[in-house]
Design a protein around this motif. Structure first.
Motif, short mmCIF file in Angstrom:
data_model
loop_
_atom_site.label_atom_id
_atom_site.label_comp_id
_atom_site.label_asym_id
_atom_site.label_seq_id
_atom_site.Cartn_x
_atom_site.Cartn_y
_atom_site.Cartn_z
N LEU A 22 41.26 23.65 35.62
CA LEU A 22 41.20 24.75 34.67
C LEU A 22 39.75 25.22 34.45
CD1 LEU A 22 43.84 23.53 32.02
CD2 LEU A 22 44.10 25.37 33.69
N ILE A 23 38.87 24.24 34.45
CA ILE A 23 37.46 24.60 34.19
C ILE A 23 36.84 25.32 35.38
CG2 ILE A 23 35.16 23.63 33.76
CD1 ILE A 23 36.56 21.40 32.16
N THR A 24 37.10 24.86 36.61
CA THR A 24 36.39 25.39 37.80
C THR A 24 37.17 26.45 38.55
OG1 THR A 24 37.34 23.64 39.17
CG2 THR A 24 35.19 23.19 38.12
N ARG A 25 38.36 26.79 38.10
CA ARG A 25 39.17 27.74 38.86
C ARG A 25 38.49 29.10 38.96
NH1 ARG A 25 43.07 31.48 37.70
NH2 ARG A 25 42.87 31.04 35.50
N LYS A 26 38.03 29.62 37.80
CA LYS A 26 37.39 30.94 37.81
C LYS A 26 36.13 30.94 38.65
CE LYS A 26 39.14 32.48 33.32
NZ LYS A 26 38.78 32.97 31.98
N MET A 27 35.39 29.84 38.54
CA MET A 27 34.14 29.76 39.32
C MET A 27 34.43 29.73 40.81
SD MET A 27 31.18 26.85 39.06
CE MET A 27 31.10 27.09 37.29
N MET A 31 33.42 32.45 43.48
CA MET A 31 32.59 32.05 44.62
C MET A 31 33.24 32.49 45.92
SD MET A 31 31.29 28.23 45.61
CE MET A 31 32.98 27.71 45.93
N PHE A 32 34.54 32.26 46.04
CA PHE A 32 35.23 32.69 47.25
C PHE A 32 35.22 34.21 47.39
CE2 PHE A 32 37.02 28.37 47.29
CZ PHE A 32 36.95 28.08 48.64
N LYS A 33 35.32 34.88 46.25
CA LYS A 33 35.31 36.35 46.30
C LYS A 33 33.94 36.86 46.78
CE LYS A 33 36.21 40.39 43.44
NZ LYS A 33 36.57 40.88 42.09
#
Length: 746
Positions: A22-27, A31-33
């Motif tokens: 949950l914490i690193t999903r957006k990051m 990053m992949f984007k």
């Protein structure tokens, strides 16, 4: 480990993993984007690079094609240029070859003429010698006797008592008379001669001299009555040796020349006076006899040497020798010519280089003169002169604006050595091209290489066509330097009295004064200030007074003199400078400091003056340059004081700025003459302040472009200036507007 513990660990791991997800999903998504976008951007850049590479390849191909085309064009142009250069070089070689061929032909003609004259003279001398020996034989005894009888009959008409003979008779109560003949005179012949002379003369004796060949020679005091064959043959030899042949006689054979000379020989009695050399040294000799000789008369010495009488004493005369005197010895015979020393004059003198006696020294053959003129001639009378009102343009802005020269004026050029005195004189000569002014350049005491450079430069600029150069170089005796200016003046007077305008330059009179001092000291005349003789003022005054502008009744001609004087360390108060300054109508003083600072011509405005003033200026120049001298003098004074302080008011700074630009405007290179209309426009522009904000380095360009702009915009202004009219007020206003519009585009 129990199952409970295992499950607890699994649950903790799941909880921890979920929390981390949950914490690193957006990051991670971001990053992949970003990585995806970067990869897409790199792909796009790679695509653009491929396109750019293709475009560069196309450009390289096009550039290669263009380079190949340019190379082909350059090669073609180079080939054409080489062909043109070859044709021009061939043409130049042909012209040089033609010039060399013409020079060779001219040199050959001159050598042929010289050899023809020399051979003729040698043959004449040999024929005269052989004729003398032949006439001494007994075969010609009746002819010799007839010659004696004819002499006795003719001498009645020519014998006379000379003034010196009368003086000797009064003092000595006796006069010796010698009668020379190749054979003793008979008693009857001596009786006839004595009857002719007994009324006046006493102590008649007969001397036998077989070298006389035939006839009789009688000497009464210094006067000789010569009717001998030896004398006639000797005069014939001298005539062939010294007289130049006419052009249409150059192809005559030597035999025809001898026949011509012999047919022109007459049998009349030659009357002349002779004297004897008693001493000779350093170009001066003293001659005894010649009691009736005139001051300034030309004398003939043995050989080709000539002399001029300078001193008349009771027992001898002092003579200056005009040439190489190494062959003169004590006891040599000196003969009077009966006329004052003179030089040839005429239209043919233009373009020639002659010495102080008018003899050509340029190797161009003899001069077909129109006559002779005495080197010492009286100056024009006051009644035959008119004022100096016609300007003589020098083409030098500083002179035409500040110290104008008029036709008939005497303007002194004075300054130390190497300050540009000769340059001003030569510029003035070159500027007379096409203006109907005959120029004479008298080089006094200069190196021959210097004179050769002057002649070469005048020839290159087309000025030798109307110029005569009189050269008395430093290697010549002092008498030649002394008479050279008078010879130049005599040549100029020929044109002046024919109604023409003449410009004569004396470069320089300091050396003439030194030569005259040398002659006077050798003649033992008492020295005065600086060892100059007492009449040194008259030396220059009688020369410069011959420059004048004649009235219309006398032909309307003029002779303008530009004498040059060299000073020592700028001392214009020395003897010769002050003398010449007092004679002339103004002086142009050149200063060494100005010359070395780059101001050329290096004219000192404060010490230079023209006593003719505005009368010798065109009205337009007088109109625009009226306050120029005052402004420059004020600038020089302020500039000297401004060196000691920096706190200057606005008015002083403006004056200094205007003076700097005006000084820069008046600078001028040698042989870069300016027309009077160009000078008027340039000086007006600077006077009105249009050049105040121009960089000093840009002043030459400003002058050049401003003059061209005004001449194109106002052709009527040029016509007004050249017509000798003042510039009207409305035209001045238009000129200001024109200069203002030019300044906006400069």
């Amino acid at each position: 480990m129990t199952i409970k513990d295992f499950l607890f660990a699994v649950i903790n791991f799941v909880i921890l993993f979920g929390a981390l997800f949950l914490i690193t999903r957006k990051m991670i998504v971001r990053m992949f984007k970003e990585r995806k976008e970067k990869i897409a951007q790199d792909l796009e850049q790679s695509h653009q690079a491929d396109l750019e590479s293709q475009r560069l390849s196309t450009d390289v191909a096009q550039a290669r094609d263009q380079a190949r085309q340019q190379e082909d064009a350059l090669l073609a142009e180079t080939r054409a240029q080489v062909e043109r250069s070859s044709r021009e070089a061939e043409k130049l070689r042909t012209e040089e070859a033609d010039a060399l061929r013409r020079n060779a032909i001219q040199t050959e003609k001159q050598l042929r003429s010289q050899m023809h004259g020399q051979v003729s003279a040698q043959v004449i001398r040999q024929v005269a010698s052989q004729a003398g020996e032949t006439l001494k034989t007994s075969t010609f005894a009746p002819e010799r006797q007839a010659l004696v009888e004819r002499y006795i009959e003719q001498v009645k008409e020519v014998v006379a008592a000379m003034p010196s003979d009368i003086l000797n008779m009064n003092e000595l109560k006796k006069l010796n008379i010698s009668i020379a003949s190749p054979e003793p005179l008979t008693d009857e012949e001596m009786k006839k001669v004595t009857q002719i002379l007994c009324e006046t003369f006493l102590s008649v004796r007969n001397e036998v001299d077989d070298g006389l060949v035939g006839g009789v020679r009688m000497q009464v005091g210094d006067t000789v009555y010569d009717g001998t064959l030896a004398h006639q043959l000797d005069r014939l030899s001298q005539e062939v040796e010294f007289n130049s042949r006419m052009d249409d006689q150059e192809e005559l054979s030597v035999l025809e020349s001898i026949r011509e000379k012999l047919s022109g020989t007459d049998n009349s009695i030659d009357v002349y006076q002779t004297g004897k050399v008693i001493s000779v040294s350093d170009g001066i000799c003293h001659v005894s006899g010649l009691a009736d000789v005139m001051a300034g008369e030309m004398l003939e010495f043995e050989g080709s040497l000539r002399g001029m009488v300078m001193d008349l004493d009771k027992n001898n005369v002092g003579v200056v020798l005009l040439g190489d005197f190494s062959t003169i010895q004590e006891g040599d015979t000196v003969r009077r010519t009966g006329h004052i020393i003179e030089v040839p004059v005429g239209e043919a003198m233009c373009g020639r280089v002659v010495d102080a006696l008018g003899r050509p020294v340029d190797g161009k053959g003899p001069i077909q003169n129109d006559g002779f003129r005495a080197v010492e001639s009286p100056a024009p009378s006051v009644l035959h002169r008119q004022g100096v009102t016609v300007p003589l343009q020098t083409g030098i802005k500083a002179i035409d604006a500040l110290v104008p020269i008029g036709r008939g004026q005497r303007e002194l050029i004075i300054g130390d050595r190497q300050t540009g005195k000769t340059a001003i004189a030569l510029d003035t000569i070159v500027n007379q091209k096409g203006k109907g002014v005959h120029c004479i350049y008298v080089a006094i005491g200069q190196k021959e290489s210097t004179v050769a450079n002057v002649v070469r430069k005048l020839t290159e600029l087309g000025a030798m066509d109307y110029t005569t150069v009189v050269c008395a170089s430093a290697s010549e005796p002092a008498p030649m330097l002394y008479i050279a200016p008078y010879a130049g003046a005599a040549i100029g007077e020929y044109f002046m009295y024919k109604g023409k305008d003449v410009l004569i330059v004396y470069d320089d009179l300091s050396k003439q004064a030194a030569a005259y001092r040398e002659i006077s000291l050798l003649l033992q005349r008492p020295p005065g200030r600086e060892a100059y003789p007492g009449d040194v003022f008259y030396l220059h005054s009688r020369l410069l007074e011959r420059a004048a502008r004649l009235d219309e009744a006398s032909g309307g001609g003029s002779m303008t003199a530009l004498p040059i004087i060299e000073t020592q360390a700028g001392d214009i108060s020395a003897y010769i400078p002050t003398n010449v300054i007092s004679i002339t109508d103004g002086q142009i003083f050149l200063e060494t400091g100005l010359f070395h600072s780059g101001t050329r011509p290096a004219i000192n405005v404060g010490l230079s003056v023209s006593r003719v003033g505005g009368a010798a200026q065109v009205p337009a120049m007088k109109q625009v340059a009226g306050r120029l001298r005052t402004d420059l003098a004020q600038y020089r004074e302020l500039a000297s004081f401004a060196q000691f302080g920096s706190d200057l008011d606005a008015s002083t700074q403006a004056t200094l700025l205007r003076g700097q630009h005006m000084t820069e405007l008046l600078k001028q290179d040698q042989f870069a003459a300016r027309a009077v209309e160009d000078q008027v426009i340039a000086i007006f522009a600077a006077n009105e302040g249009y050049a105040d904000d121009v960089d000093l380095a840009d002043m030459p360009r400003f002058e050049r472009e401003a003059v061209e702009y005004v001449k194109q915009a106002m052709p009527e202004l040029v016509d007004t200036i050249c017509a000798g009219k003042k510039i009207p007020a409305d035209m001045l206003d238009k000129l200001r507007e024109t200069l203002k519009s030019f300044k906006e585009t400069f």
